[in-house]
Design an enzyme around this catalytic site. Structure first.
Site, PDB file in Angstrom:
ATOM      1  N   HIS A   1      39.155  22.536  50.932  1.00  0.00           N
ATOM      2  CA  HIS A   1      39.472  23.192  49.647  1.00  0.00           C
ATOM      3  C   HIS A   1      39.067  22.350  48.422  1.00  0.00           C
ATOM      4  O   HIS A   1      38.539  22.875  47.442  1.00  0.00           O
ATOM      5  CB  HIS A   1      40.965  23.517  49.605  1.00  0.00           C
TER       6      HIS A   1
ATOM      7  N   TYR B   1      47.270  29.375  49.383  1.00  0.00           N
ATOM      8  CA  TYR B   1      47.629  30.619  48.673  1.00  0.00           C
ATOM      9  C   TYR B   1      48.912  31.243  49.219  1.00  0.00           C
ATOM     10  O   TYR B   1      49.455  32.178  48.623  1.00  0.00           O
ATOM     11  CB  TYR B   1      46.508  31.661  48.746  1.00  0.00           C
TER      12      TYR B   1
HETATM   13  N1  LIG Z   1      38.145  27.116  45.952  1.00  0.00           N
HETATM   14  C1  LIG Z   1      38.957  27.026  44.922  1.00  0.00           C
HETATM   15  O1  LIG Z   1      39.420  25.946  44.529  1.00  0.00           O
HETATM   16  C2  LIG Z   1      39.319  28.284  44.171  1.00  0.00           C
HETATM   17  C3  LIG Z   1      39.892  28.173  42.881  1.00  0.00           C
HETATM   18  C4  LIG Z   1      40.189  29.364  42.198  1.00  0.00           C
HETATM   19  C5  LIG Z   1      39.928  30.594  42.799  1.00  0.00           C
HETATM   20  N2  LIG Z   1      39.394  30.651  44.064  1.00  0.00           N
HETATM   21  C6  LIG Z   1      39.119  31.970  44.736  1.00  0.00           C
HETATM   22  O2  LIG Z   1      38.341  32.759  43.852  1.00  0.00           O
HETATM   23  C7  LIG Z   1      39.004  33.995  43.616  1.00  0.00           C
HETATM   24  C8  LIG Z   1      38.676  34.565  42.254  1.00  0.00           C
HETATM   25  O3  LIG Z   1      38.993  33.660  41.223  1.00  0.00           O
HETATM   26  P1  LIG Z   1      40.283  33.834  40.283  1.00  0.00           P
HETATM   27  O4  LIG Z   1      41.325  34.566  41.024  1.00  0.00           O
HETATM   28  O5  LIG Z   1      40.593  32.479  39.757  1.00  0.00           O
HETATM   29  O6  LIG Z   1      39.778  34.642  39.026  1.00  0.00           O
HETATM   30  P2  LIG Z   1      38.766  35.859  38.672  1.00  0.00           P
HETATM   31  O7  LIG Z   1      38.429  36.640  39.867  1.00  0.00           O
HETATM   32  O8  LIG Z   1      37.685  35.259  37.847  1.00  0.00           O
HETATM   33  O9  LIG Z   1      39.663  36.704  37.669  1.00  0.00           O
HETATM   34  C9  LIG Z   1      40.820  37.345  38.083  1.00  0.00           C
HETATM   35  C10 LIG Z   1      41.433  37.973  36.834  1.00  0.00           C
HETATM   36  O10 LIG Z   1      40.556  38.967  36.293  1.00  0.00           O
HETATM   37  C11 LIG Z   1      41.225  40.217  36.207  1.00  0.00           C
HETATM   38  N3  LIG Z   1      40.257  41.253  36.583  1.00  0.00           N
HETATM   39  C12 LIG Z   1      39.706  41.468  37.806  1.00  0.00           C
HETATM   40  N4  LIG Z   1      38.830  42.489  37.770  1.00  0.00           N
HETATM   41  C13 LIG Z   1      38.827  42.950  36.492  1.00  0.00           C
HETATM   42  C14 LIG Z   1      38.125  43.989  35.835  1.00  0.00           C
HETATM   43  N5  LIG Z   1      37.238  44.751  36.469  1.00  0.00           N
HETATM   44  N6  LIG Z   1      38.400  44.207  34.515  1.00  0.00           N
HETATM   45  C15 LIG Z   1      39.298  43.433  33.852  1.00  0.00           C
HETATM   46  N7  LIG Z   1      39.980  42.416  34.430  1.00  0.00           N
HETATM   47  C16 LIG Z   1      39.750  42.181  35.733  1.00  0.00           C
HETATM   48  C17 LIG Z   1      42.382  40.135  37.177  1.00  0.00           C
HETATM   49  O11 LIG Z   1      43.470  40.887  36.689  1.00  0.00           O
HETATM   50  P3  LIG Z   1      44.106  42.145  37.519  1.00  0.00           P
HETATM   51  O12 LIG Z   1      44.722  41.562  38.763  1.00  0.00           O
HETATM   52  O13 LIG Z   1      45.094  42.673  36.531  1.00  0.00           O
HETATM   53  O14 LIG Z   1      42.963  43.066  37.798  1.00  0.00           O
HETATM   54  C18 LIG Z   1      42.737  38.647  37.140  1.00  0.00           C
HETATM   55  O15 LIG Z   1      43.612  38.364  36.066  1.00  0.00           O
HETATM   56  C19 LIG Z   1      40.484  33.630  43.822  1.00  0.00           C
HETATM   57  O16 LIG Z   1      41.314  34.751  43.932  1.00  0.00           O
HETATM   58  C20 LIG Z   1      40.384  32.769  45.046  1.00  0.00           C
HETATM   59  O17 LIG Z   1      40.214  33.567  46.212  1.00  0.00           O
HETATM   60  C21 LIG Z   1      39.069  29.511  44.743  1.00  0.00           C
END
Ligand SMILES: NC(=O)c1ccc[n+]([C@@H]2O[C@H](COP(=O)([O-])OP(=O)(O)OC[C@H]3O[C@@H](n4cnc5c(N)ncnc54)[C@H](OP(=O)(O)O)[C@@H]3O)[C@@H](O)[C@H]2O)c1
Length: 280
Positions: free
Chosen positions: A111, A53
């Site tokens: 990862h 990241y």
């Molecule tokens: N291990 C892996 O391979 C892997 C892969 C992907 C992700 N991850 C981890 O998982 C975390 C979360 O997954 P993600 O970042 O893919 O997606 P997510 O948390 O499912 O979604 C994030 C999106 O949702 C929006 N959002 C957040 N809260 C909201 C709310 N209350 N109302 C409306 N929209 C909202 C955010 O926009 P705003 O910023 O505008 O609020 C952002 O665009 C990552 O950040 C990372 O730490 C791990």
């Protein structure tokens, strides 16, 4: 007492993992540090980052700026698959700690699987990282059920979680059952399906009956099944919303209706990515 009160944790093979953490993928620089700082001030006690990241320095800064004691925060980072030989893994883990400016992380994950390095060697190195005091707990991410079994067979230390994509639009019941069977937590990444939830009529309707948002229904659906969630938001005002999940309960029929949203194309992360990835 912080604004959110105390967020419950789940026990997993010796680890206590707070059920809500802050995802930080794509957050960088000052903005990342501010979100981490604010989340901790509000009451978050779990932060998810990764060497990939490119924000571990910022996460560490936010952690220190929050004033919250290090021992109260559960910090996860992940080693990228091009660092899976034993020597590379140890160096990569030490580099993560140097960027975070921490003596150890609470959870160190692989990862993604890397088919080009024997899994037993990588798991051996991960266990050694734990024994050497670089991580309090270890686990995996993006592992299939078969790979979890292989990892467990090779491990000499407990594996505490498998972090996988998980949200109402994706059926992860098999991997969830495998994790539970081995005492591991399932940590749901992309628990908001990267924002896809808010157009969903069912989640909005159930939200209206509980006076909650569709995002909260999406997350509550997971935590009510003891699945850890790590939603990401760059917006300070959404941090409270995303962790305010413990003052209402979904009924069995609501859970069943939400489960029926799952469909075969529900993934937001392309698993073929893993096959196409250039590992070395
Ligand atoms: N291990 C892996 O391979 C892997 C892969 C992907 C992700 N991850 C981890 O998982 C975390 C979360 O997954 P993600 O970042 O893919 O997606 P997510 O948390 O499912 O979604 C994030 C999106 O949702 C929006 N959002 C957040 N809260 C909201 C709310 N209350 N109302 C409306 N929209 C909202 C955010 O926009 P705003 O910023 O505008 O609020 C952002 O665009 C990552 O950040 C990372 O730490 C791990």
């Amino acid at each position: 007492m912080s604004e959110l009160g105390s967020i419950p944790s789940i026990a997993a093979n010796g680890a206590n993992i707070p059920l809500v953490g802050l995802g930080t993928w794509e957050l960088r620089g000052r903005a990342c540090a501010r979100v981490v700082e604010q989340a901790l001030r509000l009451g978050y006690r779990h932060i998810d980052t990764a060497e990939m990241y490119d924000n571990e320095r910022d996460v560490g800064e936010g952690l220190r700026a929050s004033g919250v004691k290090r021992s109260e925060v559960f910090v996860t980072t992940k080693i990228w698959p091009n660092h899976f030989t034993p020597r590379d893994l140890e160096r990569a883990a030490r580099d993560c700690l140097a960027r975070l400016r921490l003596g150890e992380v609470d959870l160190l994950l692989l990862h993604w699987p890397n088919p080009n390095v024997p899994l037993a060697e990588t798991i051996g190195a991960l266990c050694k990282a734990k024994r050497d005091g670089l991580a309090r707990h270890i686990g995996v991410s993006n592992f299939t059920v078969a790979l979890v079994e292989q990892a467990l067979a090779a491990a000499t230390e407990p594996l505490v979680c498998n972090q996988v994509e998980c949200h109402p639009f994706l059926d992860q019941s098999k991997v969830l059952a495998a994790c539970r069977g081995h005492g591991m937590a399932l940590v749901a990444y992309s628990p908001l399906a990267r924002g896809q939830f808010h157009r969903n009529e069912l989640l909005n309707r159930i939200g209206a009956t509980h006076q909650k948002t569709a995002a909260q229904i999406c997350l509550r659906y997971l935590v009510q099944q003891d699945i850890v969630v790590i939603p990401r938001s760059s917006k300070l005002e959404r941090l409270t919303e995303n962790a305010s999940l413990f003052d209402f309960t979904l009924s069995e029929s609501e859970i069943a209706e939400i489960a029926a949203l799952a469909h075969p194309d529900g993934r937001t992360v392309d698993w073929a990515y893993s096959g196409r990835m250039k590992w070395d």
